[in-house]
Design an enzyme around this catalytic site. Sequence first.
Site, PDB file in Angstrom:
ATOM      1  N   ASN A  91       0.831  -1.223   0.000  1.00 48.79           N
ATOM      2  CA  ASN A  91       0.000   0.000   0.000  1.00 48.79           C
ATOM      3  C   ASN A  91       0.862   1.269   0.000  1.00 48.79           C
ATOM      4  O   ASN A  91       2.050   1.249   0.334  1.00 48.79           O
ATOM      5  CB  ASN A  91      -0.966  -0.027   1.188  1.00 48.79           C
ATOM      6  N   VAL A 113       2.789   2.564   3.360  1.00 49.21           N
ATOM      7  CA  VAL A 113       4.084   1.923   3.609  1.00 49.21           C
ATOM      8  C   VAL A 113       5.058   2.262   2.474  1.00 49.21           C
ATOM      9  O   VAL A 113       6.261   2.410   2.701  1.00 49.21           O
ATOM     10  CB  VAL A 113       3.926   0.395   3.802  1.00 49.21           C
ATOM     11  N   GLY A 114       4.529   2.450   1.271  1.00 46.16           N
ATOM     12  CA  GLY A 114       5.390   2.881   0.160  1.00 46.16           C
ATOM     13  C   GLY A 114       6.143   4.160   0.506  1.00 46.16           C
ATOM     14  O   GLY A 114       7.335   4.309   0.183  1.00 46.16           O
ATOM     15  N   GLU A 166       5.261  -0.852  -6.239  1.00 43.66           N
ATOM     16  CA  GLU A 166       4.101  -1.452  -6.910  1.00 43.66           C
ATOM     17  C   GLU A 166       2.931  -1.300  -5.955  1.00 43.66           C
ATOM     18  O   GLU A 166       2.787  -2.077  -5.006  1.00 43.66           O
ATOM     19  CB  GLU A 166       4.386  -2.931  -7.217  1.00 43.66           C
ATOM     20  N   CYS A 181      -4.605  -6.564  -6.635  1.00 45.89           N
ATOM     21  CA  CYS A 181      -4.288  -5.139  -6.816  1.00 45.89           C
ATOM     22  C   CYS A 181      -4.871  -4.595  -8.112  1.00 45.89           C
ATOM     23  O   CYS A 181      -5.251  -3.433  -8.170  1.00 45.89           O
ATOM     24  CB  CYS A 181      -2.790  -4.920  -6.779  1.00 45.89           C
TER      25      CYS A 181
END
Length: 439
Positions: A194, A197-198, A215, A249
Amino acid sequence: MVDAVSVDPATVVARVRATFDTGRTRPLAWRLGQLNALRALLVEQSDAFLAALNADLGKSATEAQRSEVGFVVNEIDHTLAHLEQWLRPKPAGVPAAFMPAEARVVRDPLGVVLIIAPWNYPLQLALAPLVGALAAGNTAVLKPSEMAPATSAAMARLIPRYLDREAVAVVEGAVAETTALLEQRFDHIFYTGNGAVGRIVMTAAAKHLTPVTLELGGKSPAVVEPGADLAVTAQRIARGRFQNAGQTCVAPDYVLAIGATAAALEAELVTAVRALYGENPATNSEYGRIVNERHHDRLTALLADGRIVTGGTHDRASRYLAPTVLADVSPEAPVMQAEIFGPVLPIVAVPDLDAAIAFINERDKPLALYAFTESEETKQRLTEETSSGGLVFGLTVAHLAVPELPFGGVGESGMGRYHGEYSIDTFSHLKAVLDKPIA
Ligand code: NAD
């Protein structure tokens, strides 16, 4: 860590870095050897992986074989078939003023790659990046998701039995372990998950000027235009939305139904869901489960908006949520604010293509945009007037299984791309070499 659970991350990274520094991962033979070993691992241990995926997500053997084990085997086969050619230096033109001279682009391995994988396709999204990292001549540290613990444990146990233990390390763990890993210096970080956290990953990477691939996800729309065959459209949208219980996703997140299609599509989606999972999906082994109770609670709270066309039933104890279609959904409803990531499909009605394009462009750039239309003009307009990681006409989800297409997001849906030759570019430095005779 290769064998034990609690190994110091600095030690793990130092070990795989030392291996990279010996140069032994650079020759084509080592790379092909590792890819063949990874293939053997998947083929010989597929029963162990299928059992783990079933334990984590209720994945059926058919689905797990297709979208996890078989997916990675296909990626390996494509890479084995082309790697030598991809690694050939690419000749480049030289301006007349420099002649005589030769120029070429050489793909140099980066060094140590950190792969942080999510839980929804916990095998595919750990190992498909690993294929690229190894094919490009790197060493790697793999951090599987703690939310798919059986698959994580299977990879930690089996990978060291097949791959070069000094070049590939699996570190299991959750936030604390990942945070400790992110303090280390890597040469590339490949994160799938997500966007919140990216951002943590990218912040940690900035400290060492480490390049990242992110991603991520988002709300991927499926535009449906009058004139499209709605029975086929509904089947293809339902398959993409409800596989893995919606935890995909690139699943179509919502339908943007143009004009009169909204009402007609409702009935077709009911038929499509029944054709896929029968009268009672709860008893159909092909239908998955929600990963945990927290996500189950989050998803059932989204059912309050709109009108339930089919589904809506759920059971917290077994983490079951029926394939659910919601009609008459307002764009302001909570279900339309964030990626659903579960088996709920809202239908939002829009009057025309202009409104659909405006709706898409007012929101974050999606990971995928799907459209069901017979009109070449509509295809052209969607291609030119919208931005998304991928754009697919007439299907859902399938583009990521076309190895010659890059897979990745744009804007909030991510940065960077991989699969096939794009993975080689992601995990390599494209070194410019100019060679002019001295005399
Ligand atoms: P997740 O919770 O498994 O997290 C992913 C990884 O991040 C895990 O390895 C986890 O340990 C680590 N992590 C979690 N919190 C962390 C923290 N505070 N610091 C450092 N590391 C941390 O998976 P998720 O994020 O729930 O995955 C779902 C999301 O991923 C969805 O948005 C989905 O769209 C997206 N996704 C994208 C793709 C893609 O290929 N673009 C594929 C699958 C999922």
